[in-house]
Scaffold this motif. Structure first.
Motif, PDB file in Angstrom:
ATOM      1  N   GLU A  39     -26.124  23.633  37.349  1.00 25.13           N
ATOM      2  CA  GLU A  39     -25.225  22.702  38.019  1.00 25.13           C
ATOM      3  C   GLU A  39     -24.163  22.215  37.037  1.00 25.13           C
ATOM      4  OE1 GLU A  39     -28.156  20.716  41.412  1.00 25.13           O
ATOM      5  OE2 GLU A  39     -27.468  19.512  39.711  1.00 25.13           O
ATOM      6  N   ALA A  40     -22.999  21.896  37.562  1.00 25.96           N
ATOM      7  CA  ALA A  40     -21.924  21.391  36.718  1.00 25.96           C
ATOM      8  C   ALA A  40     -22.091  19.893  36.489  1.00 25.96           C
ATOM      9  CB  ALA A  40     -20.571  21.658  37.374  1.00 25.96           C
ATOM     10  N   ILE A  41     -21.842  19.465  35.271  1.00 24.78           N
ATOM     11  CA  ILE A  41     -21.783  18.040  35.014  1.00 24.78           C
ATOM     12  C   ILE A  41     -20.410  17.541  35.477  1.00 24.78           C
ATOM     13  CG2 ILE A  41     -23.351  18.251  33.040  1.00 24.78           C
ATOM     14  CD1 ILE A  41     -20.936  17.810  31.199  1.00 24.78           C
ATOM     15  N   PRO A  42     -20.227  16.232  35.681  1.00 29.81           N
ATOM     16  CA  PRO A  42     -18.904  15.737  36.091  1.00 29.81           C
ATOM     17  C   PRO A  42     -17.831  16.160  35.092  1.00 29.81           C
ATOM     18  CG  PRO A  42     -20.559  14.016  36.342  1.00 29.81           C
ATOM     19  CD  PRO A  42     -21.232  15.147  35.619  1.00 29.81           C
ATOM     20  N   THR A  43     -16.611  16.265  35.580  1.00 31.21           N
ATOM     21  CA  THR A  43     -15.506  16.667  34.719  1.00 31.21           C
ATOM     22  C   THR A  43     -15.223  15.591  33.668  1.00 31.21           C
ATOM     23  OG1 THR A  43     -13.829  15.650  36.119  1.00 31.21           O
ATOM     24  CG2 THR A  43     -14.480  17.931  36.648  1.00 31.21           C
ATOM     25  N   GLU A  44     -14.490  15.987  32.630  1.00 35.57           N
ATOM     26  CA  GLU A  44     -14.122  15.021  31.596  1.00 35.57           C
ATOM     27  C   GLU A  44     -13.348  13.855  32.198  1.00 35.57           C
ATOM     28  OE1 GLU A  44     -12.007  16.878  28.452  1.00 35.57           O
ATOM     29  OE2 GLU A  44     -13.692  18.106  27.772  1.00 35.57           O
ATOM     30  N   ARG A  45     -12.457  14.140  33.108  1.00 36.18           N
ATOM     31  CA  ARG A  45     -11.661  13.074  33.720  1.00 36.18           C
ATOM     32  C   ARG A  45     -12.546  12.121  34.514  1.00 36.18           C
ATOM     33  NH1 ARG A  45      -7.210  14.678  38.098  1.00 36.18           N
ATOM     34  NH2 ARG A  45      -9.134  15.104  39.248  1.00 36.18           N
ATOM     35  N   ASP A  46     -13.485  12.692  35.291  1.00 33.49           N
ATOM     36  CA  ASP A  46     -14.372  11.845  36.101  1.00 33.49           C
ATOM     37  C   ASP A  46     -15.271  10.986  35.213  1.00 33.49           C
ATOM     38  OD1 ASP A  46     -13.280  12.839  38.409  1.00 33.49           O
ATOM     39  OD2 ASP A  46     -14.899  14.278  38.800  1.00 33.49           O
ATOM     40  N   LEU A  47     -15.800  11.578  34.142  1.00 34.00           N
ATOM     41  CA  LEU A  47     -16.659  10.810  33.238  1.00 34.00           C
ATOM     42  C   LEU A  47     -15.866   9.712  32.539  1.00 34.00           C
ATOM     43  CD1 LEU A  47     -18.808  13.669  31.661  1.00 34.00           C
ATOM     44  CD2 LEU A  47     -19.649  11.833  33.138  1.00 34.00           C
TER      45      LEU A  47
END
Length: 245
Positions: A39-47
């Motif tokens: 699974e993908a972790i949240p994007t850098e922008r979202d984090l």
């Protein structure tokens, strides 16, 4: 998916650097299977937005997880949780497929080419063949489940197989069926960095670390049955050797 709902905000009055706090949160989320393998972790922008930190802080936190092999960046797709690394023991002569099955993984390959021709000078030296000898060459991409694992180039003397088409899913099964299964092997290993061309095929970043394994397999009578060069992903493959004193 909102991680902050599971773990709460960062403690900005804590002396621990923010990137280390975020790294621990992500690590705990992975180990606790809040974010599962593949699974993908949240994007850098979202984090960055969710935890109110800079993109640089997020990138530094993720870099540490990449270095530990917990996540891997996939070009154009995001950052994904990796599956447990595969360990290869050199105490026993086994095929890639046998290694994967023994670890509960489903091996398969995508054939790039199967060809027949005269041996090259390098192949002749490695296989102990005379100039002009006929060989079969097999180039494929190896997978464990749906994860790319390696690029493989195998050269087999023609006396070991009835034809180039004798090899189906497993090279070693074909050699065994022909009565030419290697009984011992010599292997050389060295660290490499994947070229842009290799990285594109494997779906990883150019320059990613890898492991080059060159193997020569031998028949009971001493003749060489296999000359294989494999390029394994460094983020998914470990080599284990048992040493006895």
């Amino acid at each position: 998916m909102s991680l902050i709902d599971h773990v709460g905000p960062l403690q900005k009055d804590d002396p621990t650097p923010l990137y280390l706090q975020l790294q621990k949160i992500l690590r705990d989320a992975i180990e606790g299977q809040i974010v599962k393998a593949d699974e993908a972790i949240p994007t850098e922008r979202d984090l960055a937005e969710e935890f109110d930190v800079s993109r640089i802080t997020v990138r530094k936190a993720i870099d540490g997880l990449v270095g530990d092999g917990l996540v891997a960046r996939r070009r154009g797709a995001g950052t994904f949780v990796t599956r447990p690394r595969v360990e290869k023991s050199f105490s026993k002569l086994t095929s890639f497929s046998q290694d994967m099955v023994s670890r509960g993984r489903k091996p398969h390959s995508r054939w790039v080419s199967k060809t027949a021709g005269a041996v090259t000078p390098e192949e002749a030296l490695s296989l102990g063949l005379s100039p002009g000898s006929r060989v079969y060459r097999f180039h494929r991409i190896r997978y464990a489940d749906d994860l790319t694992m390696a690029l493989e180039y195998a050269t087999i003397p023609a006396y070991c197989l009835p034809s180039v088409d004798a090899v189906g899913a497993s090279l070693y099964e074909a050699l065994e069926a022909a009565g030419r299964l290697p009984v011992r092997a010599l292997q050389r290993l060295r660290a490499i960095a994947f070229t842009p061309e290799q990285a594109e095929v494997l779906g990883i970043e150019p320059g990613s670390p890898g492991l080059f394994i060159e193997r020569r397999g031998f028949l009971p009578d001493g003749r060489t049955a296999e000359y294989t060069q494999s390029y394994y992903r460094g983020d998914a493959y470990d080599v284990v050797a048992e040493l006895n004193g």
